[in-house]
Design a protein around this motif. Structure first.
Motif, short mmCIF file in Angstrom:
data_model
loop_
_atom_site.label_atom_id
_atom_site.label_comp_id
_atom_site.label_asym_id
_atom_site.label_seq_id
_atom_site.Cartn_x
_atom_site.Cartn_y
_atom_site.Cartn_z
N HIS A 54 -12.51 -4.04 18.87
CA HIS A 54 -13.10 -2.78 18.37
C HIS A 54 -14.44 -2.43 19.02
CE1 HIS A 54 -9.96 -2.60 15.42
NE2 HIS A 54 -10.34 -3.72 14.82
N LEU A 72 -14.03 -7.41 5.73
CA LEU A 72 -13.63 -8.81 5.95
C LEU A 72 -14.85 -9.72 6.01
CD1 LEU A 72 -10.75 -8.30 8.55
CD2 LEU A 72 -10.72 -8.17 6.06
N PRO A 92 -7.22 -12.79 -10.11
CA PRO A 92 -6.45 -12.16 -9.03
C PRO A 92 -6.14 -10.68 -9.26
CG PRO A 92 -5.51 -14.30 -9.56
CD PRO A 92 -6.57 -14.03 -10.59
N TYR A 93 -5.88 -10.31 -10.51
CA TYR A 93 -5.57 -8.90 -10.76
C TYR A 93 -6.80 -8.03 -10.53
CZ TYR A 93 -4.11 -4.55 -12.83
OH TYR A 93 -3.83 -3.22 -13.01
N ALA A 96 -7.44 -7.69 -6.89
CA ALA A 96 -6.53 -6.71 -6.27
C ALA A 96 -7.02 -5.30 -6.55
CB ALA A 96 -5.10 -6.92 -6.77
N GLN A 97 -7.51 -5.08 -7.78
CA GLN A 97 -8.03 -3.75 -8.13
C GLN A 97 -9.26 -3.41 -7.29
OE1 GLN A 97 -5.23 -2.83 -9.69
NE2 GLN A 97 -6.56 -1.47 -10.84
N ARG A 99 -10.08 -4.62 -4.42
CA ARG A 99 -9.66 -4.39 -3.03
C ARG A 99 -8.97 -3.04 -2.87
NH1 ARG A 99 -7.21 -10.33 -2.69
NH2 ARG A 99 -8.95 -11.46 -1.75
N PHE A 100 -8.24 -2.63 -3.88
CA PHE A 100 -7.55 -1.33 -3.82
C PHE A 100 -8.56 -0.20 -3.65
CE2 PHE A 100 -6.22 2.56 -5.98
CZ PHE A 100 -5.02 2.82 -5.35
N LEU A 137 -12.17 10.58 -8.35
CA LEU A 137 -11.39 9.38 -8.71
C LEU A 137 -12.34 8.20 -8.92
CD1 LEU A 137 -8.36 9.38 -6.20
CD2 LEU A 137 -8.23 9.50 -8.70
N ASN B 51 1.37 4.08 -9.66
CA ASN B 51 0.56 4.29 -8.45
C ASN B 51 0.14 5.76 -8.38
OD1 ASN B 51 -0.70 4.15 -5.99
ND2 ASN B 51 1.12 3.50 -4.83
N VAL B 53 -2.57 7.21 -7.58
CA VAL B 53 -3.42 7.64 -6.46
C VAL B 53 -2.58 7.92 -5.21
CG1 VAL B 53 -5.32 6.99 -4.92
CG2 VAL B 53 -5.47 6.47 -7.37
N HIS B 54 -1.77 6.96 -4.80
CA HIS B 54 -1.01 7.14 -3.55
C HIS B 54 0.43 7.59 -3.78
CE1 HIS B 54 -4.35 5.46 -1.39
NE2 HIS B 54 -4.25 4.29 -1.98
N LYS B 65 1.44 -4.85 -15.30
CA LYS B 65 0.26 -4.34 -14.59
C LYS B 65 0.58 -4.12 -13.10
CE LYS B 65 -2.73 -7.50 -16.14
NZ LYS B 65 -4.01 -8.17 -16.43
N PRO B 66 0.19 -2.94 -12.58
CA PRO B 66 0.57 -2.60 -11.21
C PRO B 66 -0.40 -3.11 -10.15
CG PRO B 66 -0.55 -0.74 -12.23
CD PRO B 66 -0.54 -1.85 -13.26
N ILE B 67 0.15 -3.54 -9.04
CA ILE B 67 -0.65 -3.85 -7.85
C ILE B 67 -0.06 -3.00 -6.72
CG2 ILE B 67 -1.37 -5.65 -6.21
CD1 ILE B 67 -0.16 -6.73 -9.58
N CYS B 68 -0.91 -2.19 -6.10
CA CYS B 68 -0.45 -1.26 -5.06
C CYS B 68 -0.97 -1.69 -3.69
CB CYS B 68 -0.97 0.15 -5.36
SG CYS B 68 -0.51 0.73 -7.00
N GLU B 69 -0.37 -1.14 -2.66
CA GLU B 69 -0.71 -1.40 -1.26
C GLU B 69 -0.15 -2.75 -0.82
OE1 GLU B 69 -1.38 1.72 -0.51
OE2 GLU B 69 -3.12 1.28 0.74
N LEU B 72 -2.31 -5.85 -0.11
CA LEU B 72 -2.95 -6.36 -1.33
C LEU B 72 -1.93 -7.06 -2.22
CD1 LEU B 72 -5.38 -3.40 -2.13
CD2 LEU B 72 -5.66 -5.33 -0.58
N GLU B 75 -1.56 -10.58 -0.76
CA GLU B 75 -2.69 -11.46 -1.14
C GLU B 75 -2.59 -11.84 -2.63
OE1 GLU B 75 -6.35 -11.85 0.43
OE2 GLU B 75 -6.27 -10.28 1.93
N TYR B 76 -2.22 -10.87 -3.44
CA TYR B 76 -2.10 -11.12 -4.89
C TYR B 76 -1.05 -12.20 -5.16
CZ TYR B 76 -1.17 -10.22 -9.85
OH TYR B 76 -0.99 -10.35 -11.20
N ASP B 103 -5.10 -6.11 9.50
CA ASP B 103 -5.77 -4.82 9.36
C ASP B 103 -5.52 -3.96 10.61
OD1 ASP B 103 -8.00 -3.15 8.07
OD2 ASP B 103 -8.87 -3.55 10.04
N LEU B 104 -5.60 -4.58 11.77
CA LEU B 104 -5.35 -3.85 13.02
C LEU B 104 -3.91 -3.33 13.04
CD1 LEU B 104 -6.68 -3.39 16.01
CD2 LEU B 104 -5.03 -5.13 16.67
N LYS B 107 -3.61 -0.44 10.64
CA LYS B 107 -4.27 0.79 11.09
C LYS B 107 -3.62 1.39 12.32
CE LYS B 107 -8.93 -0.11 9.34
NZ LYS B 107 -10.07 -0.99 9.65
#
Lengths: 228, 228
Positions: A54, A72, A92-93, A96-97, A99-100, A137, B51, B53-54, B65-69, B72, B75-76, B103-104, B107
């Motif tokens: 980068h 990171l 962990p939950y 995750a939130q 990080r979201f 938001l 979800n 938002v997205h 409980k939701p985990i999105c993306e 993530l 990792e969760y 991440d690269l 993206k």
């Protein structure tokens, strides 16, 4: 890590919001480090070697090994120096939130800000609305809490603060009529920003705001001169 | 977690590369789960609630409980079910490296692929070169290793495999001359892809490739019809 000789260097740029995230994280954790200021128009050999993909600040160099990308770096700092304060929640939950929201901020806030303040002839159609939607938001996610994760300043606060600071200074430099809207519609974020600014870790990495507005003015001119 | 009644539901779409990442992670960890297929043209109330938002798949719903993306979610899953195999490396530096490449990939790979195969009149100028540049970085990062983190399949492999599979099928469906280049210049990635396909977790979530190519054909037509 106690007793070991640690070498922690951050390649930085004085007003980069990305570098500011890393600086706040290091200060919050009390990790002694050296800041090396980069010249972005003539990047150092060290920066190009440490972040060949980068070629951007910030780069954290820990005992000679580079960690790139601001989010990171923050996670790394929290994982290597495990003492308090913990920046990411331990559950962990909740992690995750956090990080979201940090991911949403990384993807949407700065890129949308660009299309509001750095476009020839004024904001792109819908850009101000899109930015306000994301900020609302975040206002709602903050709610009545002092900080995004509750009573303690943490990962999400330091991930968002530098962008929010930039947004406020962008509007003060290049008026698009958003200041009134922000102050009226985002009272919780405004209060949160003031709370953040009182923290030592934040004020230590805060750029001179007059100088930042000058920088924004010049940067905008440069960006706009190259637009068709 | 042993003994507790766990409810693990994944809102998915049969050929989504993002959902595939989550599915492989759950299978690698041996976490019993239910897959609920979404209709993306008429999204379920559950998806929109979980979800907001997205409004996208995948969403992991763990005990309500939701985990999105997708990244993530991976990792969760690794943080909640801490048993072997560990998907992310335990060393903070190696974790940061794995996250950097993931991440690269997130993206650059899929967004660039879009500008190669889903553009009216053929690839955007420079898009093929940009994609190949990123893929060559990954080829070089893989090097002589069996998997990205060494001898064991892990986070980075499951983060990249679904995109690479899509890229190969995109080219088989919409020929742009890249297949020969990929086969000649990315021999290590090609070998790695074959190794990944032999894994049970991967083959279990692999879409029917004929059906995927039909889907790509229809999706391209739809995308191209709306382009100016």
């Amino acid at each position: 890590m106690a007793g070991e000789k640690e070498e922690v260097v951050l390649l930085s740029f004085w007003c980069s919001p990305f570098a500011m995230k890393a600086r706040i994280a290091l200060d919050e954790k009390g990790v002694p480090h050296e800041i090396r200021e980069e010249n972005l128009t003539e990047k150092s050999h060290l920066l190009l070697t440490m972040n060949p993909v980068h070629k951007k600040v910030p780069v954290l160099i820990h005992n000679g090994k580079p960690i790139c990308e601001s989010s990171l770096i923050v996670e790394y700092v929290d994982e290597v120096w495990t003492h308090e304060p913990q920046l990411l929640p331990s559950d962990p939950y909740l992690r995750a939130q956090a990080r979201f929201w940090a991911d949403l901020i990384d993807k949407k806030v700065f890129s949308t800000a660009w299309s509001v303040w750095f476009v020839k002839g004024g904001p792109k159609e819908g850009a101000k609305e899109e930015l306000m939607e994301t900020l609302k938001l975040l206002e709602s996610e903050l709610g009545e809490k002092a900080y995004f994760c509750g009573e303690r300043f943490g990962y999400l606060d330091l991930s968002f603060f530098p962008y929010y600071l930039w947004i406020r200074q962008l509007e003060k430099t290049i008026e698009t009529g958003l200041e009134v809207v922000i102050e009226a519609e985002l009272p919780k974020l405004e209060g949160w920003m003031k709370r953040c600014m009182l923290r030592e870790s934040v004020s230590a990495s805060l750029p001179d705001l007059d100088k930042l507005r000058d920088y924004i003015r010049q940067l905008r001119k440069k960006k706009i001169d190259t637009q068709a």
